[in-house]
Design an enzyme around this catalytic site. Structure first.
Site: not given
Ligand code: BGC
Length: 753
Positions: A263
């Site tokens: 993530d």
């Molecule tokens: C989120 C993810 C997301 C990623 C990219 C993160 O903060 O938890 O779900 O896909 O950002 O935007």
């Protein structure tokens, strides 16, 4: 004829000569694993290191020299997010990146219709293809553990079986387009507060029985090509490089051959990232929403530091080659796949899919009979609202005019179109006078992540003035439609934080109470991905749960209110009357306890298996406001007596239950038959019952269909933590059948020998 044969022959010879000249990694006639090995053998250390970490906010490099294109990912589960600048969260300012917003995944889960999950995935995949995205960052299948959870709206509810049955076709539909699903957030990311610091303490049984099944199904049945590690920790290790979660469970036990993506900002350590199963690092130096260092890609944990460690002999290329193999496999499945379908964007078929999913997911929670006027003899259900008999409609509430595709975190979108509830209602009830008043002021934000909302929510009047205006107008109205609930601003249904309370925010309760005093014919339409306390519930005749449903929101809501669509959604979570009906809160486990150094907060899932209805089943006197699986229709159904094809089965057997379902009303509609298993006696503590099968059935008035639900021993098993395996204990079981967790109308006993 002869000429044709010669021509064909020479074509074949040319093709095979060409194949002979092709390097194996480009030769489509060769098995993918062979091509991967060939490519791997040609790659330099720099090239290998390059493909395992990002080069921009949402892309990672391919191998330029060998012709592998860059890999573009994008959020998110509900539509293809607009493009941002190379290394910023700011919008790239393109004009060709508007999309269709599909309903949030709670709504999809509420359809209880796996065919729609497949349609959802496929439609999203087509939009992604058109936008040249090869990995979609979704779907999310974290379990709804607390109704305060800021991202519950992005997930598929509280039940592992429901989430599993819905995620598999979503992944299959999406990947049939040659676009990878990146199932998230693996795992135990069940609330947002302190998400980078939460260390989840949980029993093995709860982990395997409640929190992992949907991920396992996505991997083993859906064949997911990517999975996203979660921000939080488990056993003191961040989940983006967690030995047990990634190496042991995901890769070893489940046989996952895809790519683990971190993530954004979830990777924290080079050694752990090398050893503990992370394959592709994204978003370091940012928590996904804010910025740390810029253009620091060489400083990524799996970049220069890893290269140095290999050069200094601290690591061989064993781990690296495994990561690169997985990334190459992803390339062959996506960017290097030649026979991909063509994508298309904002097509009619995508709007149709979004509308259909929204209409099937809207849940009619309550629909009491009321008299239309004092002179009426008979009371009738307040919904649907007959357009031909309704002259004056008053719509109240900010959510009637607020774009809900904008906000909420990474799932925020830039839509080509979003029909607001008020506009949908006005269009459908064009013969009536539809007035609108704001009622309360909630979130007046004008833009989010660079996307500006179409309509100004600026307001200067005081709450007293707003309430007085609403009350005056309500006196005159035939019916009042209050469109309220949560929105996607901070501390509501929004990434990064949880809700601070279970109450409805702003002055909504006060306004509803005031309206009810002058006009009891009030329909409450709740927009949210979560339940809330509804203190006036006894006085409000109808409640409609309308989620965040994307581009076609207004049309979908209006079609249900008018009865053009007969509602058939069922709650994918338990709607608690109060927060303490939820196990996590009753046991005071949330948000956890900070350690002395205030770096880590331990959150112990003390309620264990008893999440959602598994917990409320144990409450003696209290009942949830609306149970899991609940949802009404404008018609009525009778679920008849269930029979089974046997009364005794072995562990290798299957057992089939047959249930007659009749539409006893006068409208076509759909009912969802739910089958729960009750283990009569067990050597371990088990929930009273657990959902193990369901089927949505569409019936004409008067029609009966016999539906069959088949289960095998997996539906009877629990995770035996002493042996680390699933066990079905011989003994007596009961199948409980009904249309919600609290309305079980038929049962069948059987024995596992
Ligand atoms: C989120 C993810 C997301 C990623 C990219 C993160 O903060 O938890 O779900 O896909 O950002 O935007």
């Amino acid at each position: 004829m002869k000429k044709l044969t010669i021509a064909l022959l020479s074509l074949t010879v040319a093709a095979s000569m060409q194949a002979q000249n092709l390097p194996v990694y480009l030769d489509e006639s060769k098995p993918i694993e062979q091509r991967i090995n060939d490519a791997l053998g040609r790659m330099t250390l720099d090239e290998k290191i390059a493909v395992i970490h990002a080069q921009s906010k949402f892309s990672s490099p391919g191998v330029k020299r060998l012709g592998f294109p860059d890999l573009w990912t994008d959020d998110g589960p509900h539509g293809v997010r607009p493009d941002v600048l190379w290394d910023e969260w700011e919008q790239a300012g393109q004009t060709n990146d508007s999309c269709v917003a599909f309903p949030a995944l709670t709504c999809l889960a509420a359809t209880w219709n796996p065919d729609l999950a497949c349609l959802y995935g496929k439609s999203l995949g087509e939009e992604a293809l058109y936008r040249n995205k090869s990995v979609m960052l979704g779907p999310g299948v974290n379990i709804y553990r607390t109704p305060l959870g800021g991202r519950n709206f992005e997930y598929m509810g509280e039940d592992p079986l429901l989430a599993s049955r819905m995620v598999v076709p979503y992944v299959q539909g999406l990947q049939s387009m040659g676009v990878a699903a990146c199932v998230k957030h693996y795992a135990l990311n069940n609330d947002e507060e302190y998400r980078h610091q939460v260390n989840v303490i949980i029993s093995d049984r709860a982990l395997h029985e409640i929190y992992l099944p949907a991920f396992k199904a996505a991997v083993q049945e859906g064949g997911a090509w990517a999975i996203m590690g979660a921000y939080n920790l488990y056993k003191d290790q961040h989940n983006c490089h967690n030995d047990i979660m990634l190496n042991k469970i995901l890769k070893q036990d489940w046989g996952f051959d895809g790519v683990v993506i971190s993530d954004w900002g979830g990777c924290h350590d080079t050694d752990e990232a090398i050893k503990n199963g992370l394959d592709l690092e994204f978003g370091s130096w940012t928590d996904g929403l804010t910025m740390g260092k810029t253009n620091a890609y060489d400083l990524y944990y799996l970049a220069d530091a890893y290269k140095k460690a290999i050069r200094e002999g601290r690591y061989t290329t064993k781990e690296l080659d495994d990561k690169v193999r997985r990334v190459l496999r992803l390339f062959y499945r996506t960017t290097m796949k030649k026979d991909k379908p063509f994508g298309f964007l904002c097509s009619e078929s995508h709007y149709d899919a979004a509308l259909k999913i929204a209409q099937e997911g809207i849940v009619l929670l309550k629909n009491d009979k009321v008299k239309r006027s004092k002179s009426d003899k008979e009371a009738v259900a307040i919904l649907p609202i007959d357009p031909s008999k309704t002259q004056r409609i008053l719509v109240v509430g900010e959510n009637a005019i607020k774009m809900m595709t904008v906000g909420g975190g990474s799932s925020s979108l830039k839509v080509q179109k979003e029909i607001l509830p008020l506009d949908g209602i006005r269009a459908r009830f064009s013969g009536a006078q539809v007035d609108y008043v704001r009622g309360y002021v909630g979130d007046t934000i004008q833009s989010y992540n660079g996307v500006t909302v179409g309509r100004s929510l600026y307001e200067t009047r005081s709450q007293a003035e707003l309430t007085a205006e609403a009350v005056e107008k309500a006196r005159e109205a035939d019916i009042v439609i209050f469109v309220g609930g949560l929105n996607k601003s901070n501390y509501q249904d929004c990434e990064g934080h949880d809700r601070k309370t279970y109450d409805l925010p702003y002055a909504q309760n006060e306004v509803i109470e005031a309206l009810l005093k002058v006009n009891p014919r009030l329909v409450y339409v709740n927009i949210s991905g979560n339940g809330a306390v509804l203190p006036w519930i006894a006085k409000v005749p109808a409640v409609v749960q309308a989620w965040f449903i994307g581009s076609e929101a207004g049309e979908a809501i209006a079609s249900v209110l008018a009865g053009d669509v007969n509602p058939s959604g069922k709650l994918p979570f338990t709607w608690y009357a109060t927060l303490d009906q939820c196990g996590a809160h009753a046991l005071n486990t949330y948000p956890g306890t900070w350690r002395k150094d205030h770096k880590i907060i331990d959150e112990e899932y003390k309620e264990g298996l008893f999440v959602g209805y598994r917990w409320t089943d144990r409450l003696k006197k209290q009942k949830p406001l609306f149970p899991f699986g609940h949802g009404l229709s404008y018609t009525t159904f009778k679920i008849g007596k269930a029979t089974s094809d046997k009364t005794s089965m072995t562990a290798d057997d299957k057992i089939t239950f047959t249930i007659p379902v009749t539409n006893t009303g006068s409208l076509a509609g759909a009912e969802t038959v739910q089958l729960y298993i009750h283990d009569k006696k067990s050597s371990v503590e088990r929930p009273y019952k657990e959902l193990k099968a369901f089927r949505k059935v569409f019936l004409q008035p008067g029609e009966t269909q016999e539906i069959s639900l088949t289960i095998d021993k997996t539906a009877l098993s629990f995770y035996d933590d002493t042996k680390s395996e699933w066990t079905a204990e011989p003994g007596d079981f009961e199948a409980l059948i009904g249309n919600s967790a609290h309305n079980l109308v038929s049962s069948c006993s059987f024995t596992l020998r």
